[in-house]
Design a protein around this motif. Structure first.
Motif, mmCIF file in Angstrom:
data_model
loop_
_atom_site.group_PDB
_atom_site.id
_atom_site.type_symbol
_atom_site.label_atom_id
_atom_site.label_comp_id
_atom_site.label_asym_id
_atom_site.label_seq_id
_atom_site.Cartn_x
_atom_site.Cartn_y
_atom_site.Cartn_z
ATOM 1 N N ALA A 151 0.829 -1.087 0.284
ATOM 2 C CA ALA A 151 -0.116 0.425 0.117
ATOM 3 C C ALA A 151 0.821 0.939 0.070
ATOM 4 O O ALA A 151 0.426 2.394 -0.524
ATOM 5 C CB ALA A 151 -1.060 -0.202 1.386
ATOM 6 N N GLU A 152 2.269 0.987 0.710
ATOM 7 C CA GLU A 152 3.316 2.182 1.240
ATOM 8 C C GLU A 152 3.595 2.602 -0.266
ATOM 9 O O GLU A 152 3.573 3.705 -0.660
ATOM 10 C CB GLU A 152 4.048 1.864 1.804
ATOM 11 N N VAL A 153 3.737 1.275 -1.074
ATOM 12 C CA VAL A 153 4.592 1.762 -2.340
ATOM 13 C C VAL A 153 3.266 2.225 -3.256
ATOM 14 O O VAL A 153 3.908 3.229 -3.882
ATOM 15 C CB VAL A 153 4.942 0.593 -2.933
ATOM 16 N N ILE A 154 1.936 1.825 -4.075
ATOM 17 C CA ILE A 154 1.565 2.329 -4.330
ATOM 18 C C ILE A 154 1.163 3.707 -3.930
ATOM 19 O O ILE A 154 1.330 4.599 -5.021
ATOM 20 C CB ILE A 154 -0.306 1.442 -4.567
ATOM 21 N N GLU A 155 1.543 3.744 -2.910
ATOM 22 C CA GLU A 155 1.078 6.118 -2.550
ATOM 23 C C GLU A 155 1.990 6.274 -2.866
ATOM 24 O O GLU A 155 2.214 7.921 -3.614
ATOM 25 C CB GLU A 155 0.901 5.499 -0.873
ATOM 26 N N VAL A 156 3.312 5.807 -3.141
ATOM 27 C CA VAL A 156 4.202 6.645 -3.342
ATOM 28 C C VAL A 156 4.713 6.681 -4.655
ATOM 29 O O VAL A 156 4.709 8.139 -5.355
ATOM 30 C CB VAL A 156 5.701 5.763 -3.058
ATOM 31 N N LEU A 157 4.123 5.477 -5.094
ATOM 32 C CA LEU A 157 4.470 5.162 -6.781
ATOM 33 C C LEU A 157 3.100 6.669 -7.617
ATOM 34 O O LEU A 157 3.587 7.399 -8.553
ATOM 35 C CB LEU A 157 4.205 4.466 -7.181
ATOM 36 N N ALA A 158 2.140 6.285 -6.586
ATOM 37 C CA ALA A 158 0.880 7.616 -7.531
ATOM 38 C C ALA A 158 1.110 8.785 -7.245
ATOM 39 O O ALA A 158 0.523 9.742 -8.117
ATOM 40 C CB ALA A 158 -0.442 7.454 -6.815
ATOM 41 N N ASN A 159 2.054 9.139 -6.613
ATOM 42 C CA ASN A 159 2.401 10.740 -5.966
ATOM 43 C C ASN A 159 3.633 11.394 -6.630
ATOM 44 O O ASN A 159 4.357 12.449 -6.084
ATOM 45 C CB ASN A 159 2.071 11.061 -4.326
ATOM 46 N N GLU A 187 -3.825 -4.305 -9.739
ATOM 47 C CA GLU A 187 -4.959 -3.176 -10.528
ATOM 48 C C GLU A 187 -4.179 -1.916 -10.174
ATOM 49 O O GLU A 187 -4.769 -1.155 -11.140
ATOM 50 C CB GLU A 187 -5.913 -3.482 -8.773
ATOM 51 N N PHE A 188 -3.236 -1.341 -9.875
ATOM 52 C CA PHE A 188 -2.814 0.102 -9.064
ATOM 53 C C PHE A 188 -1.896 0.397 -10.807
ATOM 54 O O PHE A 188 -1.859 1.660 -11.867
ATOM 55 C CB PHE A 188 -1.779 0.277 -8.702
ATOM 56 N N ALA A 189 -1.070 -0.487 -11.155
ATOM 57 C CA ALA A 189 0.119 -0.334 -12.427
ATOM 58 C C ALA A 189 -0.681 0.117 -13.765
ATOM 59 O O ALA A 189 -2.387 -0.571 -14.077
ATOM 60 C CB ALA A 189 0.535 -1.488 -12.649
ATOM 61 N N ASP A 190 -0.460 0.227 -14.868
ATOM 62 C CA ASP A 190 -0.448 1.322 -16.080
ATOM 63 C C ASP A 190 -0.071 -0.458 -16.973
ATOM 64 O O ASP A 190 -1.528 -0.625 -17.912
ATOM 65 C CB ASP A 190 0.126 1.761 -16.576
ATOM 66 N N LEU A 191 0.515 -0.701 -17.091
ATOM 67 C CA LEU A 191 0.885 -2.110 -17.618
ATOM 68 C C LEU A 191 1.115 -3.386 -16.789
ATOM 69 O O LEU A 191 2.211 -3.003 -16.069
ATOM 70 C CB LEU A 191 1.688 -1.739 -19.144
#
Lengths: 199, 199
Positions: free
Chosen positions: A144-152, A172-176
């Motif tokens: 969850a932290e990785v996704i948040e950091v990547l998203a921002n 689910e979060f990734a573009d590809l």
């Protein structure tokens, strides 16, 4: 090789150019071959654009993927294309005190902390987080932290993450997301890995 | 990353070392990303071993995969690792008369004829037949002939063939087959390909 028009034109307020140059998060997962290899192949394109490339190798052995490492280092030092930095967990990460005795779990976390710093500083434009799916899968680094950091993350920073068992939330979060499936492997016929092919 | 022991030790009269160094035919197929990219990533390992590498690009456009092409050319000319020759159908193949007006089908056949000559002469130790699955799928080049030539190639020559729709007979014959499956692609969300990522 994708061709032609996208299936949907989203109502996101972006121009085609803005959407086209949107930075990507990519995941290569699955039990087949080619996850890391394809990521390093992508790094060739990034290098060719003159982009700084950062590789973070989340593996125990410092000797794995020495072929790709040597190639990308020669490219990075060639005076053409972009700079290449290659960081290896298997050597205890270059920015860590050499005399520290860390577990692999601690090393993996240290690697992620450096990725966070580099993303914040926009150190690279293309990141390979090689085998990073493993510490995520094992819970050593919080997905969850990785996704948040990547998203921002600021600017235009592309990130490719490789490894089996990439967490579903990350996919689910990734573009590809590409799943490499094994159809046939020489080890099924009793053949071991070999120089120049496996490493 | 295959590890450990093979599941079966075959009764083929070979020593482990002989079996280990047996030359491979590899196929990267499927509708997902990374088929060619992984093949060029493998070429980095071959280059790192000092092996001569031959790329035969069976695509119409001479501009595709220019990132990988530039990278491998810089590596091949670096004085380290192996030599790299990059042959492009999209430019009419270097060994063909420039004024010939050939169809893509004829060009694909010419490419395969040169591959046959190079295999017979052991010109390279690692071959990338990029997008070669297409002319096979379309019947421009005979799959049975390709299998026969590959089965009887001399010496230690590794061959990787990429492209969607690789014929079933070829996959049956190959030592390693990886199917790249699309799980998620930015074009699904209306994003077009971009510089440094797609090429």
């Amino acid at each position: 090789m994708p061709q032609g028009q996208p299936a949907v034109v989203p109502q996101d307020g972006l121009t085609t150019r803005q959407r086209r140059n949107r930075p990507l998060v990519m995941v290569h997962t699955g039990i087949g071959k080619g996850k890391s290899t394809a990521a390093f192949g992508m790094a060739l394109r990034a290098w060719n654009q003159g982009w700084p490339v950062g590789v973070f190798q989340f593996v125990k052995s410092a000797k794995w993927k020495v072929g790709e490492e040597n190639a990308l280092k020669v490219l990075g030092a060639s005076g053409e294309g972009g700079r290449v930095d290659w960081h290896k967990m298997g050597e205890g990460w270059s920015w860590i005190q050499r005399d520290s005795e860390q577990s692999n779990e601690e090393k993996a976390r240290e690697g992620w902390e450096q990725v966070k710093r580099d993303l914040a500083a926009e150190t690279y434009r293309f990141y390979v987080l090689d085998e990073f799916a493993y510490p995520l899968h094992w819970g050593w680094v919080d997905t969850a932290e990785v996704i948040e950091v990547l998203a921002n993350r600021p600017g235009t920073q592309h990130v490719v993450i490789t490894g089996r068992n990439a967490p579903a939330e990350l996919c689910e979060f990734a573009d590809l997301v590409t799943d490499m499936s094994k159809v046939r492997h020489p080890m099924d016929a009793g053949q071991k890995g070999q120089r120049g092919i496996e490493w």
